[in-house]
Design an enzyme around this catalytic site. Structure first.
Site, PDB file in Angstrom:
ATOM      1  N   LYS A 181       0.866  -1.180   0.000  1.00  8.89           N
ATOM      2  CA  LYS A 181       0.000   0.000   0.000  1.00  8.89           C
ATOM      3  C   LYS A 181       0.900   1.226   0.000  1.00  8.89           C
ATOM      4  O   LYS A 181       1.506   1.576   1.012  1.00  8.89           O
ATOM      5  CB  LYS A 181      -0.934   0.049   1.203  1.00  8.89           C
ATOM      6  CG  LYS A 181      -1.896   1.247   1.108  1.00  8.89           C
ATOM      7  CD  LYS A 181      -2.359   1.741   2.446  1.00  8.89           C
ATOM      8  CE  LYS A 181      -3.038   3.106   2.320  1.00  8.89           C
ATOM      9  NZ  LYS A 181      -2.096   4.190   1.923  1.00  8.89           N
ATOM     10  N   GLY A 234       5.998   6.128   8.622  1.00  4.88           N
ATOM     11  CA  GLY A 234       5.072   7.249   8.759  1.00  4.88           C
ATOM     12  C   GLY A 234       5.116   7.814  10.168  1.00  4.88           C
ATOM     13  O   GLY A 234       6.107   7.659  10.881  1.00  4.88           O
ATOM     14  N   THR A 236       4.300   8.612  14.195  1.00  6.08           N
ATOM     15  CA  THR A 236       4.310   7.761  15.377  1.00  6.08           C
ATOM     16  C   THR A 236       2.901   7.371  15.814  1.00  6.08           C
ATOM     17  O   THR A 236       2.667   6.223  16.208  1.00  6.08           O
ATOM     18  CB  THR A 236       5.047   8.482  16.521  1.00  6.08           C
ATOM     19  OG1 THR A 236       6.405   8.699  16.123  1.00  6.08           O
ATOM     20  CG2 THR A 236       5.041   7.652  17.792  1.00  6.08           C
ATOM     21  N   GLY A 239       1.686   4.730  13.541  1.00  6.28           N
ATOM     22  CA  GLY A 239       2.496   3.547  13.792  1.00  6.28           C
ATOM     23  C   GLY A 239       2.052   2.800  15.036  1.00  6.28           C
ATOM     24  O   GLY A 239       2.046   1.561  15.071  1.00  6.28           O
ATOM     25  N   GLU A 256       9.080   2.341  11.078  1.00  9.75           N
ATOM     26  CA  GLU A 256      10.009   3.478  11.008  1.00  9.75           C
ATOM     27  C   GLU A 256       9.156   4.726  11.121  1.00  9.75           C
ATOM     28  O   GLU A 256       8.441   5.092  10.197  1.00  9.75           O
ATOM     29  CB  GLU A 256      10.802   3.437   9.698  1.00  9.75           C
ATOM     30  CG  GLU A 256      12.105   4.220   9.756  1.00  9.75           C
ATOM     31  CD  GLU A 256      12.022   5.583   9.123  1.00  9.75           C
ATOM     32  OE1 GLU A 256      11.209   6.403   9.597  1.00  9.75           O
ATOM     33  OE2 GLU A 256      12.754   5.837   8.161  1.00  9.75           O
ATOM     34  N   CYS A 290      12.251  11.651   8.012  1.00 11.98           N
ATOM     35  CA  CYS A 290      12.320  11.426   9.463  1.00 11.98           C
ATOM     36  C   CYS A 290      13.724  11.620  10.017  1.00 11.98           C
ATOM     37  O   CYS A 290      13.879  11.804  11.220  1.00 11.98           O
ATOM     38  CB  CYS A 290      11.830  10.015   9.794  1.00 11.98           C
ATOM     39  SG  CYS A 290      10.106   9.729   9.356  1.00 11.98           S
ATOM     40  N   GLU A 389       8.000  16.761  15.583  1.00 11.71           N
ATOM     41  CA  GLU A 389       8.425  16.663  14.186  1.00 11.71           C
ATOM     42  C   GLU A 389       7.638  17.648  13.320  1.00 11.71           C
ATOM     43  O   GLU A 389       6.405  17.701  13.393  1.00 11.71           O
ATOM     44  CB  GLU A 389       8.209  15.238  13.683  1.00 11.71           C
ATOM     45  CG  GLU A 389       8.771  14.987  12.304  1.00 11.71           C
ATOM     46  CD  GLU A 389       8.717  13.513  11.918  1.00 11.71           C
ATOM     47  OE1 GLU A 389       9.687  13.013  11.330  1.00 11.71           O
ATOM     48  OE2 GLU A 389       7.687  12.866  12.211  1.00 11.71           O
TER      49      GLU A 389
END
Length: 503
Positions: A181, A234, A236, A239, A256, A290, A389
């Site tokens: 995906k 992507g 956090t 994730g 990651e 990232c 971020e």
């Protein structure tokens, strides 16, 4: 950018060897971030489509056409694919620049290396040895590496092909089936890559593609009971939800996630080199990576001189059409991303941060999603812009006093993906690198990747590793085989009592 002759691209689903529309016919628009204009559409996979794709992968795995193919033949297929990929690089360069807005020079430098990833993991499949385990008694014990089954590869918009290749190459080399995906914003190069995989000889059903938004298509894929591993790149928060979904099915994960990279510049290092390296770390990919140098930590004795030189360097970065070889900074991925970043900058200024340069939409670039490269200074390390971020062309510069102070600031974040140390002192380089709480540390460089080197983070930057032997092994499970070499069978129930040893 002139889009008059830009073709309309269609990103279909690829299920069990066939390109197809979504079952319910839904589509999403694909937008060029440099212009804000449509360049195509993608089919939006429903839960039913996802189920079809996963089951196609599972059926292909059970048939064993790829799983049981001799490793020498699998390696030939992967090397044939690498050759096809390399021969088609010019088309990939143009398509990825069009789709995600990265300057063509960046795209060429990154994608041009990717065929090497497939060759590396093909070679690793040929050479990776199993272990013989020394055990007590008349037994031979050895391990076998067993592919997992169907793995889900969920990639991000910032480096579509690179992020995919980091996991697709080892997943295939170890004999798994995959369902991919891609980001709904940048599916075009993934579709082209899968066409080449099919041409290279990957059997029907081994590679499948579903498109769509994460909250629907991605969620259905992450929670499917036949998925044995999920690889996700992507944010956090997403994730964490994927990790929770995987845990319910006892699926493995490689995640990651977010980062707040630290670039640590010591006073002994050449100022010009330090500024050059920090600028690259901060603004490559428009800061949408990232591992970007989001926090530049500079020893106090050179802080003011560094700021002045960084201001000059950043002001000289050329913003423009990503397809123009002279362009050095492209747009962020979407209007919503630009609005989010500009709002963060306003809050940072309210928190007391000072603007060295940037922090606005560049004049003349109202169309498309551009932001000037931005440097903030005199930033509180604990404020939002010092901790969260940004994922855009924004960096903050903060002074430190000594090694201990630099480590305190660098490690003082929930993230732990990447950092770099800039010093001429060899002992200091090793000393500081050994105390940084990051999965990736570079010395006198930044943002370097090789298929042989493991890639991943500590803390809330994720779990597992991509690339390297570590990644290869994490796409399989170890089976222990123990053989009785004595020629005898112990009679546990014989008269006279049980043997002294049970196991």
């Amino acid at each position: 950018m002139n889009t008059t002759n830009t073709p309309h691209h269609e990103a279909l689903l690829f299920i069990d060897g066939e390109w197809t529309q979504a079952a319910d016919g839904r589509t999403l628009e694909i937008v060029n971030p440099a212009t804000g204009k449509s360049i195509g559409s993608l089919a939006v996979a429903s839960q039913h489509d996802v189920d079809r794709a996963v089951r196609a992968g599972h059926d292909a795995f059970e048939r064993g056409a790829w799983r049981d193919m001799p490793v020498q033949q699998k390696a030939r297929v992967l090397n044939r694919f690498a050759d096809l990929f390399e021969a088609d690089l010019e088309q990939f360069y143009q398509l990825e620049t069009l789709n995600n807005g990265r300057p063509t020079n960046e795209t060429r430098a990154q994608i041009g290396r990717l065929p090497q990833f497939y060759r590396y993991f093909a070679a690793l499949a040929l050479t990776r040895r199993s272990d013989v385990i020394p055990v007590e008694g008349p037994y031979l014990c050895y391990t076998q590496r067993v592919p997992l089954g169907v793995v889900a590869l969920m990639t991000s918009f910032n480096h579509p092909l690179m992020i995919l290749s980091k996991s697709l190459a080892p997943a295939l080399a170890t004999g798994n089936s995959v369902v991919i995906k891609a980001s709904e914003r940048t599916p075009l190069t993934t579709v082209r890559l899968v066409r080449l995989l099919h041409e290279a000889g990957i059997p029907k059903g081994v590679v499948n593609v579903v498109n769509g938004i994460g909250s629907e298509t991605g969620a259905a894929l992450a929670s499917h009971p036949l998925i044995r591993k999920i690889v996700f790149t992507g944010g956090t928060a997403v994730g964490r939800s994927i990790g929770e979904a995987a845990a319910r099915n006892f699926a493995l994960t490689t995640l990651e996630l977010g980062g707040k990279g630290a670039v640590i510049v010591f006073e002994d290092f050449d100022l010009e080199r330090a500024v050059t390296g920090a600028t690259f770390a901060a603004f490559i990919g428009a800061g949408q990576t990232c591992v970007c140098g989001a926090r530049i930590l500079v020893q106090r004795s050179i802080y003011r001189a560094f700021l002045e030189r960084l201001r000059e360097k950043t002001a000289g970065i050329r913003i423009g059409d990503p397809a123009d070889p002279d362009t050095q900074l492209g747009p962020v991925i979407s209007e919503s991303s630009r609005e989010r970043i500009l709002a963060m900058l306003e809050r940072a200024k309210a928190d007391g941060a000072k603007v060295l340069t940037g922090a606005r939409v560049p004049p003349g670039f109202e169309h498309g999603f551009f932001i000037e490269p931005t440097v903030l200074y005199d930033v509180d390390p604990q404020c939002e812009i010092g901790q969260e971020e940004v994922f855009g062309p924004v960096t903050v510069v903060m002074p430190f006093d000594d090694e201990a102070d630099a480590l305190r600031i660098a490690n003082g974040t929930k993230f732990g993906l990447a950092a770099s140390v800039w010093t001429n002192d060899v002992a200091r380089a090793h000393r500081v690198a050994g105390k940084l709480e990051f999965g990736l540390v570079w010395v006198n460089d930044h943002h370097r990747l090789d298929p042989a080197s493991p890639w991943g983070g500590f803390k809330q930057s994720g779990v597992g590793r991509e690339t390297g032997i570590e990644s290869f092994d994490q796409f399989s499970e170890a089976r222990a085989v123990t053989i009785n070499t004595s020629g005898e069978t112990t009679d546990w129930y014989a008269d006279g009592g049980a043997p002294a040893r049970l196991n």
